[in-house]
Design an enzyme around this catalytic site. Structure first.
Site, mmCIF file in Angstrom:
data_model
loop_
_atom_site.group_PDB
_atom_site.id
_atom_site.type_symbol
_atom_site.label_atom_id
_atom_site.label_comp_id
_atom_site.label_asym_id
_atom_site.label_seq_id
_atom_site.Cartn_x
_atom_site.Cartn_y
_atom_site.Cartn_z
ATOM 1 N N GLU A 1 -8.155 57.838 46.796
ATOM 2 C CA GLU A 1 -7.940 58.007 45.364
ATOM 3 C C GLU A 1 -6.635 58.772 45.203
ATOM 4 O O GLU A 1 -6.513 59.910 45.652
ATOM 5 C CB GLU A 1 -9.069 58.772 44.679
ATOM 6 C CG GLU A 1 -8.839 58.809 43.164
ATOM 7 C CD GLU A 1 -9.678 59.831 42.412
ATOM 8 O OE1 GLU A 1 -9.506 59.908 41.175
ATOM 9 O OE2 GLU A 1 -10.474 60.554 43.036
ATOM 10 N N ASP B 1 -6.515 55.023 30.558
ATOM 11 C CA ASP B 1 -6.697 54.971 29.098
ATOM 12 C C ASP B 1 -5.398 54.550 28.417
ATOM 13 O O ASP B 1 -5.354 54.440 27.196
ATOM 14 C CB ASP B 1 -7.120 56.338 28.571
ATOM 15 C CG ASP B 1 -6.026 57.382 28.776
ATOM 16 O OD1 ASP B 1 -5.577 57.544 29.929
ATOM 17 O OD2 ASP B 1 -5.602 58.027 27.795
ATOM 18 N N ASP C 1 -0.512 59.622 35.033
ATOM 19 C CA ASP C 1 0.457 59.839 33.959
ATOM 20 C C ASP C 1 1.230 58.531 33.785
ATOM 21 O O ASP C 1 1.850 58.046 34.740
ATOM 22 C CB ASP C 1 1.410 60.977 34.343
ATOM 23 C CG ASP C 1 2.362 61.361 33.213
ATOM 24 O OD1 ASP C 1 2.688 60.488 32.386
ATOM 25 O OD2 ASP C 1 2.795 62.514 33.191
ATOM 26 N N ASP D 1 -3.721 64.567 46.136
ATOM 27 C CA ASP D 1 -3.016 65.162 45.002
ATOM 28 C C ASP D 1 -2.090 66.238 45.543
ATOM 29 O O ASP D 1 -2.377 66.834 46.573
ATOM 30 C CB ASP D 1 -4.008 65.763 43.995
ATOM 31 C CG ASP D 1 -3.447 65.793 42.570
ATOM 32 O OD1 ASP D 1 -2.459 66.526 42.352
ATOM 33 O OD2 ASP D 1 -3.983 65.104 41.701
ATOM 34 N N LYS E 1 8.541 57.093 29.283
ATOM 35 C CA LYS E 1 9.992 57.013 29.124
ATOM 36 C C LYS E 1 10.619 56.189 30.251
ATOM 37 O O LYS E 1 10.238 56.316 31.415
ATOM 38 C CB LYS E 1 10.604 58.411 29.097
ATOM 39 C CG LYS E 1 10.250 59.207 27.850
ATOM 40 C CD LYS E 1 10.927 60.554 27.837
ATOM 41 C CE LYS E 1 10.581 61.319 26.563
ATOM 42 N NZ LYS E 1 11.186 62.666 26.547
#
Length: 224
Positions: A52, A162, A126, A77, A130
């Site tokens: 993940e 999402d 994220d 992470d 931009k």
């Protein structure tokens, strides 16, 4: 989170046997011992290996490990104070098939050998909307090339987000580059037939998105 709390979590991570925190030099110079040997050196089995990426608190990795005891899961992470929660849960609940790796995603092919990984999950990254942030999007062409390197020939990638932007961007890139889209859904909780592992596990933030009636999107694909 206060700096004292962060430091406490960093120190605790160092005591967890399910947490790996190699330095950048260790990875780039090929001195990271688990690379190519994750199954034998940590999991002690020959079960499928699932990653993940950008695992945050590690909720999804832990939940998948509980749901699928015959698979091995590694949450990745760069923020160790964040995945401390998942690692601690893994220790406290004695979940043998979950581990956590603190590193940058762009170094992933230095942490795993070619064709060592069976499946990748990318959950709520994220979207980096931009244009100048395109290089940081976790499904851009550069990242896909890194994933392909470590995935088995029939390995798959799952993207749950999402962000309609991230969903659309990824679908467009996949179709444009000739990758194989196995399944795509703009609202997994409203449409029938959504894969159970997608709808049966929710992170804290995902439940908040759902409370706001934000649709959750999902893509399952193979990198050609």
């Amino acid at each position: 989170m206060g700096s004292k709390n962060k430091l406490k979590r960093f120190r605790e991570n160092e005591t967890f046997k399910n947490v790996f925190q190699p330095s950048r030099e260790e990875l780039v110079e090929g001195r990271f011992a688990p690379k190519g040997k994750w199954r034998e050196t940590f999991f002690d089995n020959d079960n499928p290996l699932v990653l993940e990426l950008g695992c945050g608190k590690g909720e999804y990795s832990v939940a998948l490990a509980k749901k699928y005891p015959n698979k091995n899961f590694i949450g990745i992470d760069i923020k160790g104070a964040r995945f401390w929660r998942g690692a601690k849960t893994g220790i406290e609940e004695q979940i043998p098939n979950v581990a956590f790796l603190r590193t940058q995603i762009e170094l992933i092919d230095h942490a795993f050998a070619e064709q060592e990984v069976d499946e990748i999950w990318i959950t709520f990254p994220d979207p980096q909307i931009k244009y100048k942030r395109t290089k940081h999007r976790m499904t851009n062409a550069d990242f896909l090339a890194r994933y392909k390197k470590i995935l088995k020939a029939d390995g798959v990638v799952n993207l749950k987000t999402d962000s309609e932007f991230m969903h659309g961007y990824t679908l467009g890139l996949l179709h444009g580059a000739g990758h194989e889209v196995l399944y795509a859904n703009h609202n997994v909780y409203k449409q029938e037939g959504s894969p159970e592992e997608v709808t049966s596990i929710q992170t804290y933030y995902e439940s908040q998105y759902l409370a706001q009636n934000k649709p959750i999107t999902y893509i399952r694909f193979k990198i050609k």
